[in-house]
Design an enzyme around this catalytic site. Structure first.
Site, PDB file in Angstrom:
ATOM      1  N   CYS A 172       0.830  -1.171   0.268  1.00 24.25           N
ATOM      2  CA  CYS A 172      -0.292   0.327  -0.378  1.00 24.25           C
ATOM      3  C   CYS A 172       1.209   1.740  -0.547  1.00 24.25           C
ATOM      4  CB  CYS A 172      -1.062   0.136   1.388  1.00 24.25           C
ATOM      5  SG  CYS A 172      -2.368   1.105   1.473  1.00 24.25           S
ATOM      6  N   HIS A 173       0.780   1.771   1.064  1.00 29.23           N
ATOM      7  CA  HIS A 173       1.402   3.065   1.429  1.00 29.23           C
ATOM      8  C   HIS A 173       2.767   2.673   1.620  1.00 29.23           C
ATOM      9  CE1 HIS A 173      -2.095   4.847   0.972  1.00 29.23           C
ATOM     10  NE2 HIS A 173      -1.624   6.278   0.903  1.00 29.23           N
ATOM     11  N   GLY A 174       3.042   1.683   2.142  1.00 26.32           N
ATOM     12  CA  GLY A 174       4.524   1.563   2.913  1.00 26.32           C
ATOM     13  C   GLY A 174       5.913   1.958   1.870  1.00 26.32           C
ATOM     14  N   PRO A 175       5.675   1.390   0.247  1.00 22.46           N
ATOM     15  CA  PRO A 175       6.802   1.795  -0.875  1.00 22.46           C
ATOM     16  C   PRO A 175       7.144   3.583  -0.030  1.00 22.46           C
ATOM     17  CG  PRO A 175       5.248   0.224  -0.874  1.00 22.46           C
ATOM     18  CD  PRO A 175       4.468   1.095   0.013  1.00 22.46           C
ATOM     19  N   GLN A 176       6.738   3.829   0.420  1.00 17.05           N
ATOM     20  CA  GLN A 176       7.309   5.406   0.826  1.00 17.05           C
ATOM     21  C   GLN A 176       8.407   5.632   1.868  1.00 17.05           C
ATOM     22  OE1 GLN A 176       3.035   6.521   1.692  1.00 17.05           O
ATOM     23  NE2 GLN A 176       3.113   9.270   0.761  1.00 17.05           N
TER      24      GLN A 176
END
Length: 186
Positions: free
Chosen positions: A111-115
């Site tokens: 989800c947003h984890g790759p930020q």
């Protein structure tokens, strides 16, 4: 005895993690025999987020200051909007993440984890996916972004949203079982 009975996996998170993106991978990893530690900047409990509201809490096993990436065979970065935003601004969290890449260990982000991976400087030239909201951020950081349920690139596993958790969980088990990947790099 599961595929991961000799593996210890770190899950790096702060308050505001997407509940299912932490709890479901942890459950699957434990079913496969892994020892799993929740790592956060502060001790105690961290609070999840689900359906637009604060949700359940999970106990922190070790703080970032207590944890050493050398003690782990892999890393999971759950999403949520709040959690990765806090992690990517934390120098200790960034150093912890980078250590996995430098050692060639598998890393999984959903989800947003790759930020957090953008700030760690480890996405350039990597094939990845994420929630569509941050696709341009990943592209701008040099990633080869693709709209797929799960993407694996030399030990880096990424997925888009909670609906992709079954595929994500299958791949993290596979990659963590394989161990160090020569192509994983910082």
């Amino acid at each position: 005895m599961g595929q991961l009975s000799n593996r210890t996996i770190a899950v790096l998170s702060e308050n505001g993690f997407e509940e299912s993106e932490l709890t479901e991978p942890v459950k699957r990893l434990k079913e496969e025999g892994a020892t799993v530690h929740i790592i956060s900047s502060k001790s105690g409990k961290i609070k999840g987020w689900s359906d637009g509201n604060w949700s359940g809490e999970v106990e922190v096993d070790k703080t970032l200051s207590e944890a050493n990436a050398d003690d782990y065979n892999g890393l999971v970065l759950p999403g949520g909007v709040i959690n990765p935003d806090k992690l990517r601004a934390n120098e200790d969290a960034i150093a912890f993440v980078k250590a996995f890449f430098e050692a060639g260990k598998p890393v999984a982000a959903i989800c947003h984890g790759p930020q957090t991976l953008i700030n760690a400087g480890v996405v350039e030239g990597r094939k990845m996916t994420s929630v569509k909201n941050i696709s341009q951020d990943l592209i701008n950081a040099g990633a080869d972004w693709s709209d797929e349920e799960v993407v694996v690139d030399q030990g880096l596993v990424t997925s888009r949203t909670p609906k992709d958790l079954p595929a994500f969980n299958d791949k993290i088990v596979e990659e963590f079982a394989e161990g160090v990947h020569e192509g994983q790099h910082a």
